[in-house]
Design a protein around this motif. Structure first.
Motif, PDB file in Angstrom:
ATOM      1  N   GLY A  62      78.106  60.755  51.483  1.00  0.00           N
ATOM      2  CA  GLY A  62      79.191  61.498  50.872  1.00  0.00           C
ATOM      3  C   GLY A  62      80.147  60.608  50.097  1.00  0.00           C
ATOM      4  N   PRO A  63      81.063  61.222  49.358  1.00  0.00           N
ATOM      5  CA  PRO A  63      82.028  60.449  48.571  1.00  0.00           C
ATOM      6  C   PRO A  63      83.021  59.691  49.453  1.00  0.00           C
ATOM      7  CG  PRO A  63      82.541  62.782  48.482  1.00  0.00           C
ATOM      8  CD  PRO A  63      81.220  62.671  49.170  1.00  0.00           C
ATOM      9  N   GLU A  64      83.577  58.615  48.876  1.00  0.00           N
ATOM     10  CA  GLU A  64      84.598  57.784  49.512  1.00  0.00           C
ATOM     11  C   GLU A  64      84.104  57.089  50.771  1.00  0.00           C
ATOM     12  OE1 GLU A  64      88.126  60.115  50.001  1.00  0.00           O
ATOM     13  OE2 GLU A  64      88.464  60.297  47.838  1.00  0.00           O
ATOM     14  N   CYS A  65      82.787  56.907  50.881  1.00  0.00           N
ATOM     15  CA  CYS A  65      82.233  56.135  51.988  1.00  0.00           C
ATOM     16  C   CYS A  65      82.179  54.664  51.598  1.00  0.00           C
ATOM     17  CB  CYS A  65      80.826  56.624  52.338  1.00  0.00           C
ATOM     18  SG  CYS A  65      80.788  58.235  53.154  1.00  0.00           S
ATOM     19  N   GLY A  66      82.004  53.803  52.594  1.00  0.00           N
ATOM     20  CA  GLY A  66      81.813  52.382  52.354  1.00  0.00           C
ATOM     21  C   GLY A  66      80.596  51.898  53.123  1.00  0.00           C
ATOM     22  N   ILE A  67      79.594  51.405  52.397  1.00  0.00           N
ATOM     23  CA  ILE A  67      78.393  50.843  53.011  1.00  0.00           C
ATOM     24  C   ILE A  67      78.428  49.350  52.686  1.00  0.00           C
ATOM     25  CG2 ILE A  67      75.894  51.009  53.198  1.00  0.00           C
ATOM     26  CD1 ILE A  67      77.380  53.623  53.863  1.00  0.00           C
ATOM     27  N   VAL A  80      68.635  60.742  56.838  1.00  0.00           N
ATOM     28  CA  VAL A  80      69.912  60.209  57.317  1.00  0.00           C
ATOM     29  C   VAL A  80      71.007  60.834  56.456  1.00  0.00           C
ATOM     30  CG1 VAL A  80      71.342  58.161  57.624  1.00  0.00           C
ATOM     31  CG2 VAL A  80      68.872  58.034  58.051  1.00  0.00           C
ATOM     32  N   THR A  81      72.004  61.443  57.107  1.00  0.00           N
ATOM     33  CA  THR A  81      73.119  62.073  56.396  1.00  0.00           C
ATOM     34  C   THR A  81      74.428  61.462  56.879  1.00  0.00           C
ATOM     35  OG1 THR A  81      71.904  64.154  56.176  1.00  0.00           O
ATOM     36  CG2 THR A  81      74.290  64.234  55.855  1.00  0.00           C
ATOM     37  N   ILE A  82      75.226  60.981  55.940  1.00  0.00           N
ATOM     38  CA  ILE A  82      76.533  60.399  56.241  1.00  0.00           C
ATOM     39  C   ILE A  82      77.569  61.155  55.424  1.00  0.00           C
ATOM     40  CG2 ILE A  82      77.930  58.303  56.178  1.00  0.00           C
ATOM     41  CD1 ILE A  82      75.302  56.712  56.272  1.00  0.00           C
ATOM     42  N   LEU A  83      78.509  61.798  56.099  1.00  0.00           N
ATOM     43  CA  LEU A  83      79.485  62.621  55.393  1.00  0.00           C
ATOM     44  C   LEU A  83      80.653  61.775  54.879  1.00  0.00           C
ATOM     45  CD1 LEU A  83      79.521  65.899  57.545  1.00  0.00           C
ATOM     46  CD2 LEU A  83      78.119  65.317  55.555  1.00  0.00           C
ATOM     47  N   ASP A  84      81.620  62.445  54.255  1.00  0.00           N
ATOM     48  CA  ASP A  84      82.683  61.794  53.485  1.00  0.00           C
ATOM     49  C   ASP A  84      83.533  60.837  54.328  1.00  0.00           C
ATOM     50  OD1 ASP A  84      81.632  63.874  52.089  1.00  0.00           O
ATOM     51  OD2 ASP A  84      83.531  64.818  51.574  1.00  0.00           O
ATOM     52  N   SER A  85      84.012  59.794  53.648  1.00  0.00           N
ATOM     53  CA  SER A  85      85.012  58.867  54.204  1.00  0.00           C
ATOM     54  C   SER A  85      84.565  58.231  55.507  1.00  0.00           C
ATOM     55  CB  SER A  85      86.356  59.590  54.400  1.00  0.00           C
ATOM     56  OG  SER A  85      86.808  60.129  53.178  1.00  0.00           O
ATOM     57  N   THR A  86      83.289  57.886  55.586  1.00  0.00           N
ATOM     58  CA  THR A  86      82.748  57.174  56.742  1.00  0.00           C
ATOM     59  C   THR A  86      82.384  55.763  56.300  1.00  0.00           C
ATOM     60  OG1 THR A  86      81.999  59.067  58.036  1.00  0.00           O
ATOM     61  CG2 THR A  86      80.729  57.051  58.263  1.00  0.00           C
ATOM     62  N   TYR A  87      82.572  54.775  57.187  1.00  0.00           N
ATOM     63  CA  TYR A  87      82.418  53.377  56.813  1.00  0.00           C
ATOM     64  C   TYR A  87      81.433  52.705  57.763  1.00  0.00           C
ATOM     65  CZ  TYR A  87      86.375  54.854  54.206  1.00  0.00           C
ATOM     66  OH  TYR A  87      87.179  55.585  53.356  1.00  0.00           O
ATOM     67  N   ILE A  88      80.402  52.103  57.157  1.00  0.00           N
ATOM     68  CA  ILE A  88      79.364  51.409  57.915  1.00  0.00           C
ATOM     69  C   ILE A  88      79.565  49.913  57.684  1.00  0.00           C
ATOM     70  CG2 ILE A  88      76.905  51.277  58.419  1.00  0.00           C
ATOM     71  CD1 ILE A  88      78.039  54.113  58.656  1.00  0.00           C
ATOM     72  N   CYS A  89      79.937  49.188  58.714  1.00  0.00           N
ATOM     73  CA  CYS A  89      80.306  47.777  58.581  1.00  0.00           C
ATOM     74  C   CYS A  89      79.073  46.871  58.499  1.00  0.00           C
ATOM     75  CB  CYS A  89      81.211  47.377  59.746  1.00  0.00           C
ATOM     76  SG  CYS A  89      82.820  48.216  59.683  1.00  0.00           S
ATOM     77  N   PRO A  90      79.269  45.593  58.127  1.00  0.00           N
ATOM     78  CA  PRO A  90      78.140  44.724  57.784  1.00  0.00           C
ATOM     79  C   PRO A  90      77.064  44.605  58.851  1.00  0.00           C
ATOM     80  CG  PRO A  90      80.177  43.714  57.073  1.00  0.00           C
ATOM     81  CD  PRO A  90      80.559  44.929  57.856  1.00  0.00           C
ATOM     82  N   LEU A 194      92.839  51.763  55.984  1.00  0.00           N
ATOM     83  CA  LEU A 194      92.614  50.416  55.452  1.00  0.00           C
ATOM     84  C   LEU A 194      91.199  50.293  54.886  1.00  0.00           C
ATOM     85  CD1 LEU A 194      93.488  47.499  55.004  1.00  0.00           C
ATOM     86  CD2 LEU A 194      92.765  47.010  57.364  1.00  0.00           C
ATOM     87  N   GLU A 195      90.219  50.849  55.603  1.00  0.00           N
ATOM     88  CA  GLU A 195      88.839  50.795  55.113  1.00  0.00           C
ATOM     89  C   GLU A 195      88.697  51.575  53.803  1.00  0.00           C
ATOM     90  OE1 GLU A 195      86.442  48.969  56.099  1.00  0.00           O
ATOM     91  OE2 GLU A 195      87.371  48.197  57.913  1.00  0.00           O
ATOM     92  N   MET A 196      89.384  52.692  53.693  1.00  0.00           N
ATOM     93  CA  MET A 196      89.333  53.471  52.459  1.00  0.00           C
ATOM     94  C   MET A 196      89.913  52.674  51.297  1.00  0.00           C
ATOM     95  SD  MET A 196      90.978  57.222  51.614  1.00  0.00           S
ATOM     96  CE  MET A 196      89.957  58.028  52.847  1.00  0.00           C
ATOM     97  N   PHE A 197      91.021  51.991  51.540  1.00  0.00           N
ATOM     98  CA  PHE A 197      91.632  51.158  50.498  1.00  0.00           C
ATOM     99  C   PHE A 197      90.681  50.050  50.059  1.00  0.00           C
ATOM    100  CE2 PHE A 197      93.996  47.232  49.553  1.00  0.00           C
ATOM    101  CZ  PHE A 197      94.663  47.630  48.399  1.00  0.00           C
ATOM    102  N   ASN A 198      90.038  49.395  51.031  1.00  0.00           N
ATOM    103  CA  ASN A 198      89.113  48.313  50.705  1.00  0.00           C
ATOM    104  C   ASN A 198      87.909  48.817  49.920  1.00  0.00           C
ATOM    105  OD1 ASN A 198      90.614  46.263  51.901  1.00  0.00           O
ATOM    106  ND2 ASN A 198      89.668  46.557  53.898  1.00  0.00           N
ATOM    107  N   ALA A 199      87.351  49.957  50.334  1.00  0.00           N
ATOM    108  CA  ALA A 199      86.181  50.500  49.645  1.00  0.00           C
ATOM    109  C   ALA A 199      86.511  50.849  48.196  1.00  0.00           C
ATOM    110  CB  ALA A 199      85.656  51.730  50.379  1.00  0.00           C
ATOM    111  N   GLU A 200      87.687  51.429  47.960  1.00  0.00           N
ATOM    112  CA  GLU A 200      88.097  51.750  46.588  1.00  0.00           C
ATOM    113  C   GLU A 200      88.270  50.478  45.763  1.00  0.00           C
ATOM    114  OE1 GLU A 200      91.614  54.034  47.094  1.00  0.00           O
ATOM    115  OE2 GLU A 200      90.551  55.897  47.569  1.00  0.00           O
TER     116      GLU A 200
END
Length: 217
Positions: A62-67, A80-90, A194-200
């Motif tokens: 989804g939008p605004e995610c961070g992979i 695999v489905t990942i919805l909005d604003s979810t963050y998968i770390c390294p 914070l994660e949203m800010f970094n992803a943007e």
């Protein structure tokens, strides 16, 4: 005589060969972070996907995610489905089984506003909204994490285990630790912001004008 000798030397001389690690000799010439498998194409909205991540097959993001760096998401067996604003770390790996003995779906479904820590493994599980999975955790097939729960770092959720909403579980295998209250929820919300800010910020580097010009000498 000398001229004939030079001609023979030129004919005998082999042309310089490039080293074997050059792209000319490689079977796979470059990394593709979005890789289709047959007719299964990864789909994502306006999400940041690191150049070193690998998204393969039937994956929806989804939008605004961070992979982030080194993440591998394999939709090669089930989706695999990942919805909005979810963050998968390294260095997290998400993949699926062909089927589950319980007869339930073997897909991976991750809800809204989740944070999956570094070096986690998610295998054919369901994660509801606002869930925090600590770094180095393993979520095994058929497990379900209900809305707002938290898994401590280095934990293992066994197959088929249900983690109730707004509870902290930790350990190997996981055990109940405590209920979660408003302060923990506020802290988690700040972490997500914070994660949203970094992803943007990272995503802007791939637009027409990145940030690199700011540091030109």
């Amino acid at each position: 005589m000398i001229k004939n000798l030079l001609v023979k030397l030129r004919a005998a001389r082999k042309s310089a060969q490039p080293p074997l690690n050059t792209p000319f000799f490689e079977k796979h010439t470059k990394h593709r972070n979005l890789m289709p498998l047959y007719d299964l194409w990864p789909i994502h909205g306006k999400a940041f996907i690191s150049p070193s991540a690998s998204i393969i097959g039937e994956v929806k993001i989804g939008p605004e995610c961070g992979i982030y760096n080194g993440v591998v998401i394999r939709g090669d067996i089930n989706s695999v489905t990942i919805l909005d604003s979810t963050y998968i770390c390294p260095n997290t790996v998400i993949h699926t089984a062909a089927s589950l003995p319980t007869g339930t779906t073997a897909e991976v479904n991750i809800g809204l506003n989740c944070l999956i820590g570094s070096r986690c493994t998610l295998y054919s599980c369901t994660i509801d909204d606002f869930v925090h999975v600590g770094a180095g955790s393993v979520i095994l097939e058929g497990a379900r994490l209900e809305k707002g729960c938290m898994i401590g770092p280095g934990s293992v959720v066994p197959p088929g285990r249900l983690i109730p909403s707004k509870q902290l579980w930790a350990g190997n295998p996981v055990r109940y630790v405590k209920d979660l209250y408003e302060p923990e929820e506020i802290n988690f919300g700040d972490t997500l912001a914070l994660e949203m800010f970094n992803a943007e910020k990272y995503l802007m580097q791939f637009e027409e004008f990145g940030h690199a010009h700011m540091y030109d000498s």
